[in-house]
Write a protein that holds these residues in place. Sequence first.
Motif: not given
Length: 169
Positions: A4-10, A58-68, A71-74, A107-108
Motif C-alpha cells: 500500500t505504500y508509494m514512493i516519490r521525491e521529497a 546530482n542529488s535527490i531525496v526519495l520517501i516511501a509513504l504509507d497512509n501519508e 516509512i522509508a527515506r533514501a 528504494m535502491i
Amino acid sequence: MNNTYMIREAVSDDAEKMISYLNQVGGESDNLFHGENEFIVPIEGVKRKLAMSKELENSIVLIALDNEQIIARAELEGYYAARIRHRAKFSISVRKEYWNQGIGTEMIKRIVEKAKKMKLGIIELEVISDNARAIHLYHKMGFVDIGIYKKYFYVNGMFKDAVVMQKLL
C-alpha cells in the motif's frame, strides 16, 4: 507483504514529517547517524535542504509513504566540486515495522535509476560493519566493498568500524 505504500521525491512541505520520521527511526536501530529524538534540525533547515536537493542535478531525496506517513527515506547527495561531481553519497533508512518487505530494495532500484539519469558514475556509502542485513542488501544490489573506515561510529560508548562500499554505474 504490504503493497500500500508509494514512493516519490521529497519536497519542502515534507520537512515536518521528515523530522518526526528521522527521530522515530533513529530509536529503532543503532545503525543511523542519530538515535531516537537526536535529529535536532530546525524545520526551516530541513525545508532548505529538501528544496536544494530538488534543484541540484546530482542529488535527490526519495520517501516511501504509507497512509501519508513516511516509512522509508533514501538520499543521494551529490558532490559540488567539479572533479568529484560524478559521485554521490547514498543513505537509506526504513521503519522497523516495514523491514523485510522489499521496500529497501525498491528504494535502491529507484535511486540507481535516478543516478543513471543524472549521469552519475559512482554511488558510495558507509555501513556499520556489524549491520549484516544492510551489507547483504547492498551486495545484492551490486555494491562492492572498497575498504574499512576505522572508528567510523561512536554509539553506546563504543567505536564501530564501517564498511565503505561503492556501486559503479
